[in-house]
Structures are given as C-alpha cells and as structure tokens.
Design a protein around this motif. Structure first.
Motif, PDB file in Angstrom:
ATOM      1  N   UNK A  22       0.829  -1.198   0.000  1.00 39.52           N
ATOM      2  CA  UNK A  22       0.000   0.000   0.000  1.00 39.52           C
ATOM      3  C   UNK A  22       0.866   1.251   0.000  1.00 39.52           C
ATOM      4  N   UNK A  23       1.950   1.191   0.792  1.00 38.03           N
ATOM      5  CA  UNK A  23       2.762   2.397   0.942  1.00 38.03           C
ATOM      6  C   UNK A  23       3.750   2.601  -0.193  1.00 38.03           C
ATOM      7  N   UNK A  26       2.459   2.829  -6.535  1.00 35.37           N
ATOM      8  CA  UNK A  26       1.784   4.065  -6.907  1.00 35.37           C
ATOM      9  C   UNK A  26       0.516   3.816  -7.720  1.00 35.37           C
ATOM     10  N   UNK A  31      -2.772  -0.782  -4.991  1.00 34.06           N
ATOM     11  CA  UNK A  31      -3.006  -0.342  -3.618  1.00 34.06           C
ATOM     12  C   UNK A  31      -4.289  -0.942  -3.072  1.00 34.06           C
ATOM     13  N   UNK A  95      -2.430  12.412  -9.522  1.00 35.27           N
ATOM     14  CA  UNK A  95      -3.657  12.911  -8.882  1.00 35.27           C
ATOM     15  C   UNK A  95      -3.280  13.818  -7.715  1.00 35.27           C
ATOM     16  N   UNK A  96      -3.051  15.120  -8.035  1.00 32.82           N
ATOM     17  CA  UNK A  96      -2.546  16.009  -6.974  1.00 32.82           C
ATOM     18  C   UNK A  96      -3.512  17.136  -6.650  1.00 32.82           C
ATOM     19  N   UNK A  98      -5.641  17.477  -4.366  1.00 33.11           N
ATOM     20  CA  UNK A  98      -5.789  17.730  -2.936  1.00 33.11           C
ATOM     21  C   UNK A  98      -4.511  18.271  -2.304  1.00 33.11           C
ATOM     22  N   UNK A  99      -3.511  18.477  -3.122  1.00 25.00           N
ATOM     23  CA  UNK A  99      -2.254  18.975  -2.554  1.00 25.00           C
ATOM     24  C   UNK A  99      -2.420  20.413  -2.059  1.00 25.00           C
ATOM     25  N   UNK A 100      -1.969  20.663  -0.848  1.00 22.61           N
ATOM     26  CA  UNK A 100      -2.152  21.995  -0.256  1.00 22.61           C
ATOM     27  C   UNK A 100      -1.163  23.009  -0.773  1.00 22.61           C
TER      28      UNK A 100
ATOM     29  N   UNK B 613      -0.292  18.982   3.862  1.00 23.62           N
ATOM     30  CA  UNK B 613      -1.247  18.359   2.933  1.00 23.62           C
ATOM     31  C   UNK B 613      -0.564  18.113   1.599  1.00 23.62           C
ATOM     32  N   UNK B 614       0.076  16.923   1.481  1.00 18.98           N
ATOM     33  CA  UNK B 614       0.806  16.676   0.246  1.00 18.98           C
ATOM     34  C   UNK B 614      -0.101  16.218  -0.869  1.00 18.98           C
ATOM     35  N   UNK B 615      -1.283  15.698  -0.480  1.00 19.76           N
ATOM     36  CA  UNK B 615      -2.196  15.210  -1.509  1.00 19.76           C
ATOM     37  C   UNK B 615      -1.864  13.788  -1.931  1.00 19.76           C
ATOM     38  N   UNK B 617      -1.729   9.886  -1.143  1.00 20.97           N
ATOM     39  CA  UNK B 617      -2.353   8.952  -0.208  1.00 20.97           C
ATOM     40  C   UNK B 617      -1.310   8.188   0.587  1.00 20.97           C
ATOM     41  N   UNK B 618      -0.200   7.926  -0.065  1.00 18.75           N
ATOM     42  CA  UNK B 618       0.828   7.152   0.613  1.00 18.75           C
ATOM     43  C   UNK B 618       1.374   7.857   1.847  1.00 18.75           C
ATOM     44  N   UNK B 621      -0.972   7.432   4.467  1.00 17.41           N
ATOM     45  CA  UNK B 621      -0.891   6.040   4.916  1.00 17.41           C
ATOM     46  C   UNK B 621       0.285   5.825   5.864  1.00 17.41           C
ATOM     47  N   UNK B 622       1.466   6.375   5.506  1.00 17.64           N
ATOM     48  CA  UNK B 622       2.644   6.219   6.364  1.00 17.64           C
ATOM     49  C   UNK B 622       2.366   6.808   7.732  1.00 17.64           C
TER      50      UNK B 622
END
Lengths: 100, 641
Positions: A22-23, A26, A31, A95-96, A98-100, B613-615, B617-618, B621-622
């Motif tokens: 999962x980690x 990509x 995942x 898919x970015x 949601x990146x702040x 907030x990197x956006x 998911x990993x 998850x970490x």
C-alpha cells in the motif's frame, strides 16, 4: 494440528505485505489489492483465534468483513474506472488536486 | 390639539412624498405637493396667531419622547405670543419663497429635490419655534442646520457650493457645541428640560458658582453664555459669522428663506425665549449686547465695498442680526423680535429681488456689470427700492419702526446701552449708504455688461414678481403694528410681547425719543444722499475715494482677512493634524497595521500548515501506520501492564 503461532505468523506476514504494498506502490489498483490483502490477513487471525478460543463470534465477524470488503472493492473499482476515464491514468502521482 | 400637530406635519408629509416619489412621479410638478402643504401651515399659523392675540397660551405635551430614569423628555408644543409671531414669519415667508421658486428653479434637474428640502426645512423650523422643551428645540436647531447644508450645497457639482455647505456646517458645530453643553448644564442643575420648569426654577441658581478651569464662574452667566454660543453660530455673530456670506452659493430663494428671514434668526429667537435666564446675568447680557453691536458695525463696514449683490445683502443680514442681539442684550427682547419680524420681510424681498436680477443677468452677480436695470425690470426695481428704503429706516416703513424701537431702548440701557445706541445709529447711516449703493449702481445709470447680456435682460415671470409685490407690502406695512407713542401710535407689538418677553426699562422723556429718532433718520438720509452723490451724481468721486483709501478698501474687500486668519489658525493646523497624524499614523500605521497584520499572520501560519497536505495517499498512509504503531506501543508498554 497446526499451532496458533503459525497462523499469527502467516497473518503478520500477509498484513505486512499489504502495508508495504500500500505504501510503496503508486498504482491505485495495486493499492486496492494491498488493502484487500490486509483485510484478509486480519480474517486469518480472526478465524484462528475463533478456533483456538472455541468462540464462533470471530467467524461471524469474518463473514461481515468479507461482505464489507466485497462492497468496498466494488465501489473502489467503480471509482477507479471513472477516474481512469477522466484522467487517463490511475497513478497517484498524477492525482494532486488535494495537494495543499 | 390636532391642529397644532398638523402645523409642522403638513410640510413633513410634503417632504416625504416629494423625496420618495418626486424623482419618478412628480418631477417638475413637485410644487403641487409642497405649496399646498405650506399654505395649509400658513393658515393654521394665522389661526394660532388669532388665538395668541386673545391671550391664549398652549403648552401641551403630545407624547413622551425619551424616558430614562429622571431624564424625561416629551414632545410637545408651546404656543405663546412669541411663537405665534415666529409662526407667521416662518410660514408666510416660506410660502412666498415656495411660490417664487416655481419660477426661479424652473427647469432645474433637482427641482423635486429642491422642494423636498424646502418642505423639510419648514418642518424643522416649525419644530424649533413650537417646541416646549430644550431637546426638541435642539432637534429643530440641528435639523434646520442640516437643511441649510443641503440647500447651500444644492448645486453640489459646483465645488464652491459644496465647500460653502461644509463651511456652514462645520462653523455651526463650534456654536452648537456650546449650545449642547448649555442644554446639558441646564438639565444637570435644574433637572428638567421643559421651558416651564426651567424658567420657574432658574431663580434658584442665582449666586451659585461653579469651578471652571480653576476659576469660580457664576453659574447663570456660564449657562447663558454657552447658549449664546449656539445663537452666535446660527445667527452668524462675530467670531462665527464667516459661514453666512459663503452660504450665498446656494440658490437665491434659499438665501431669502433660510439665510435671511428664518433660520439665521433662530439665535435671536432662542435668546428671546430664554430671556428669564439671560436677564439674571448682567455679564451675559453685556456680552450679547456688545457682540451684537460689534457685529453690526463690523458687517456693515464690509458690506460697503463688496461688489457681489448677494454678498452685500448677506453682510447686511449679519449686521441686522447684530441689531437684534443688541436689542436683546439691553433687555429689549420685544424690540429684537419686532426687528426680526420686520427684517424677515424686507430682507427676504431684497434677496428675492437679487434673485430676479440674477435671473435676468443669466446668473451674474457683480454689480459692476449691471446698471440701468430699472427700465428692463420695473417690478423688481420698485420692490427692491421699497425694501431698501425700509432697511435704511426711512419713517413710515417697517424697518424704521423696529430699528427706532431698538435704538430708543438701547439709549435707555445704561453705559452698554449707550455704546450700542451710538453704534446702532452709525450703522443705520452705513446701512442706508450701502443699500442705496446697490440701487444706484445696479439699477440706475447705463448698462455695463456685455451686449449679449443686455439683449437677454427681461422682467421675471409672474410667479416671481407676485411674491416680490406681496413682500413689498410687508416691507412697508409690517412695522405699523409697532408705531411708537410719540408718533401717535400705541406700540401694539411691544405690549403684545410683554407677557412673554417682559417690559423694557425706559427712563428718557419724549424729547430724548425725538432726538434718537431724529439722529437716526438724519443719518439714514445722509447715507442715501452720500450714496447718490458717489454713485449717481459724481461717480468719479467714489473712484477717487477708493484710490485715496486703498489700504482700508482692500481690508474691507477682503472682509478683514478673517477667513485667511481662520485658515491659518484653525483650518491649516487641523488639516496638518489630520494628514500627518490621524491619517498617516493613527490610520496608516495603527489601524491599518492591525487590520492588515492579523490576516497576514494567519496567512503565514496557514502557509506553513498547508505543507502537511501533500495530496499523496501514501504519505497519509505512512503517517497513519506510524501513528498506529505509536498508539499500540503506548498501550502495550504503559496501559496494559
């Protein structure tokens, strides 16, 4: 008779595989599969403890988890398909939004 | 009761109708709303006057306005003889000015706005004079000031007009600040704002002193002087007179109604209304009389040399208001109000006449460019002449009787009265001179304007000339109610005011009265003769005199440099303080610092926070896995054992 430890060991190995998968991967499809792996690792340990403790509640819980996992997979795959159609990719790095 | 309530409410209703619907519905028919309303008020005022003549005094509260602990203010009316006369003055002049404005303001794009302001002004002025308590008086007082501001700046696209409006408003703040303090002190020491209570209890304050900046000040004197501050501001007395001449930027009907006949006399009305308070303080009375006398002479001297027809009349107004205060200061409140009443007619007439001239001159105001208007506009000429004779104090016309009454009572008023009398007599001559200077320069001789202007000269429409004629009747006959005893009259108006304004002290005999009258009439005739010599018979003489007395002429033309002085002492420091301290430091640094600093620091904080907030998911998850490990470790190590 296989001792309980082995089941726990198997469960830990599979769960760890799931977490690492999962980690590190990509691809969202992989995942999702890793998530399923983790769920099933938990199922193994539940069934093992259920047998060891002679308590059926553990196995009942497993049936629920499988149901939820099926539903989750269905929804997850559906999202995945529509994501692919819109973005042309299922790679998390692309898919970015949601990146702040 | 209802009719008294209706008196101010009719103009108020007209105001509301015109201001809300005027722009869309009535437009250039706005006067059909405003004029009937003020005509109705006029009729009611006449009814009130008839009641007052029969000795009826109305003092009623309509409803409670403010009730807060011991502070009780009701909204009510006091209609006694003083109010009744004021009602007649206000509604009659207002009505005539309304009618005149139909012609004068014809075609103006703010037509409905003009009439709504006139209605609002009439309402406010009626509230002011009809009030039976100080707070309602203060309300009317400020409301007329507001209307004055609206109407001076009526042509707001013109910078000079909007500046003049602001100047009038701000200068009045100075006076009203004192007035407001006076009202507060009256409440503090007398516990009521109702006239009836105040006048009944004011005697108890006699002899009391109050500590002010380390000095012991007589309480009544202090209150009276504070109230007089407000009166001086509103009635343009000496240190605060600067706004009135500038107020001439407004439309001429406004100058006639507000800045000649009604609003500016509010100060005189107030002092007369508070006569029970003023007569208890000799110092305050002297201040009132001397301020009046000084302003009277001061303004008249400026009027001598001004070339703008409206400014001459404006300074004349300031001067005549000085007369009224002079009268009040020597205890002749009745004479002061009598002059207020006659002055309203002839001064409104002068202004409306000037407006008619402006109308013909396409807005030109400089008398040096006029001349010979007599044959082009006979009605304006004759009515203007009547008003000038009246203000000059030629026997038989309104101005004579009231001015003579003031001078005669001043003559009887002790040392201060004698000073006032001497000044007043001198000013009577000056008044005659400058009034007739206008007549000779503007209406006689040859036209000095451009050919195009001459071609345009015409008599004004009848909506303008009819009010002039009616006012001319007033300027002649208004004084006949106060014919003094030596001329075979009964001084009816003097006795009429006695219940409200008291009986002035008279010690001199008939010979003295003849002397006072003779001197002032001789002065007036001398003034007229001199004006004729200098401006009609031998015009070169006036130029020679101007050349000879260049310095004096320049000082007078520049109004004693009072405006420049105020600019240097008050306006510039205030502007400096505003731009360099209030705007640059208080506003620029402190307020802007807080206002901009708070969001900026929140923004900075957020800037750092968003890095989390990197956006991806990993990453989440970490963090989740590590978090779980930590929680499990904590549970196994510390909680479970």
């Amino acid at each position: 008779m296989v001792p309980l430890n082995w089941y726990i060991g198997l469960s830990i190995v599979i769960f760890s595989l799931g977490v690492i998968g999962f980690l590190t991967r990509r691809n969202i499809l992989i995942m999702l599969m890793s998530v399923e792996l983790m769920l099933n690792a938990v199922n193994i340990s539940l069934v093992a403890f259920s047998h060891y403790l002679q308590d059926l509640r553990g196995q009942v819980l497993v049936v629920f988890i499988i149901t939820v996992a099926a539903a989750e997979a269905a929804i997850g795959l559906a999202i995945l398909v529509s994501l692919y159609r819109n973005k042309g990719s299922v790679h998390t790095d692309t898919l970015t939004e949601m990146k702040g | 009761m209802d009719q008294y309530l209706l008196l101010p409410l009719l103009p108020l209703a007209a105001f509301i109708l015109n201001i809300t619907l005027g722009g869309g519905l009535f437009k250039n028919k706005a006067h059909w709303i405003a004029i009937p309303a003020v005509a109705g008020s006029f009729i009611l005022a006449v009814l009130c006057f008839i009641d007052a003549v029969q000795g009826k005094v109305v003092n009623e509260n309509v409803f409670t306005w403010i009730a807060s602990g011991t502070f009780q203010v009701s909204f009510g009316f006091l209609i006694d003889r003083l109010t009744a006369v004021m009602l007649i003055v206000v509604t009659s002049v207002s009505l005539l000015v309304h009618i005149y404005s139909v012609g004068y303001m014809h075609g103006d794009k703010g037509y409905y706005r003009f009439f709504s302001y006139l209605s609002l002004f009439t309402f406010s002025m009626l509230m002011l004079v009809m009030s039976n308590n100080l707070l309602q008086l203060y309300f009317g007082w400020e409301a007329v000031g507001l209307c004055s501001y609206f109407l001076i700046g009526f042509w707001y696209e013109k910078k000079s007009a909007s500046d003049a409006g602001k100047k009038a408003f701000i200068v009045n703040r100075f006076g009203d600040f004192g007035f407001g303090l006076g009202v507060i002190m009256i409440f503090l020491y007398l516990g009521s704002l109702q006239y009836a209570d105040v006048f009944a209890r004011v005697g108890t304050l006699q002899g009391q002193t109050v500590s002010l900046l380390g000095y012991q000040v007589d309480l009544i004197t202090l209150i009276a002087l504070l109230l007089f501050c407000g009166a001086a501001g509103k009635s343009a007395q000496f240190p605060l007179h600067v706004w009135l001449p500038d107020a001439m930027e407004g439309p001429t009907p406004v100058s006639a109604l507000i800045h000649a006949a009604t609003m500016v006399t509010a100060g005189v009305f107030m002092v007369a209304r508070f006569n029970p308070l003023f007569i208890l303080s000799e110092t305050a009375m002297h201040v009132v009389a001397l301020t009046g006398a000084f302003t009277c002479l001061f303004a008249a001297s400026i009027a001598l040399v001004q070339n703008d027809i409206k400014r001459v009349i404006a300074y004349s107004t300031v001067s005549q208001l000085g007369y009224m205060f002079m009268a009040c200061g020597v205890g002749a409140f009745g004479a002061g109000v009598f002059h207020l009443y006659t002055h309203a007619f002839f001064k409104a007439l002068l202004f409306l006449g000037a407006g008619s001239v402006m109308h013909a001159m396409s807005g030109g105001l400089d008398i040096r460019e006029m001349g010979g208007l007599k044959k082009f506009m006979p009605v304006t000429y004759w009515t203007f002449l009547i008003a000038s004779i009246s203000i000059a104090g030629i026997p038989g016309l309104a101005g004579f009787f009231s001015k003579d009454e003031i001078l005669w009572l001043a003559y009887n008023g002790g040392t201060v009265g004698k000073i006032a009398w001497l000044t007043g007599t001198l000013v009577a001559a000056i008044t005659a001179f400058y009034s007739f200077r206008l007549i000779f320069v503007a209406f006689h001789g040859k036209f000095r304007g451009t050919h195009e202007q001459e071609h345009h000269l015409h008599e004004s429409p009848s909506s303008m000339t009819v009010p002039l004629m009616i006012l001319a009747i007033g300027a002649v006959a208004a004084g006949w109610v106060g014919v003094p005893a030596v001329l075979g009259g009964s001084n009816w108006i003097g006795h009429f005011f006695e219940p409200v304004l008291g009986h002035p002290h008279v010690s001199g005999g008939h010979e003295d009265e003849w002397m006072v009258m003779g001197v002032s009439v001789a002065g007036a005739l001398g003034g007229i003769f001199l004006a004729w010599v200098m401006y009609s018979w031998k015009p070169a003489l006036s130029d020679a005199l101007m050349e000879r007395m260049k310095g004096v002429h320049r000082v007078l033309l520049n109004k004693y440099y009072i405006d420049e002085f105020y600019d240097l002492v008050i306006v510039r420091p205030a502007m400096w303080l505003s731009t360099n301290v209030l705007m640059a430091i208080t506003d620029g640094k402190i307020i802007e610092g807080i206002v901009n600093g708070v969001p900026k620091s929140i923004g900075n904080f957020g800037e750092r926070l968003r890095k989390l907030q990197t956006g991806s998911v990993q990453h989440y998850g970490v963090v989740m896995a590590l978090g779980l490990v930590v929680v499990l470790a904590v549970v196994t190590v510390w909680v479970l054992p």
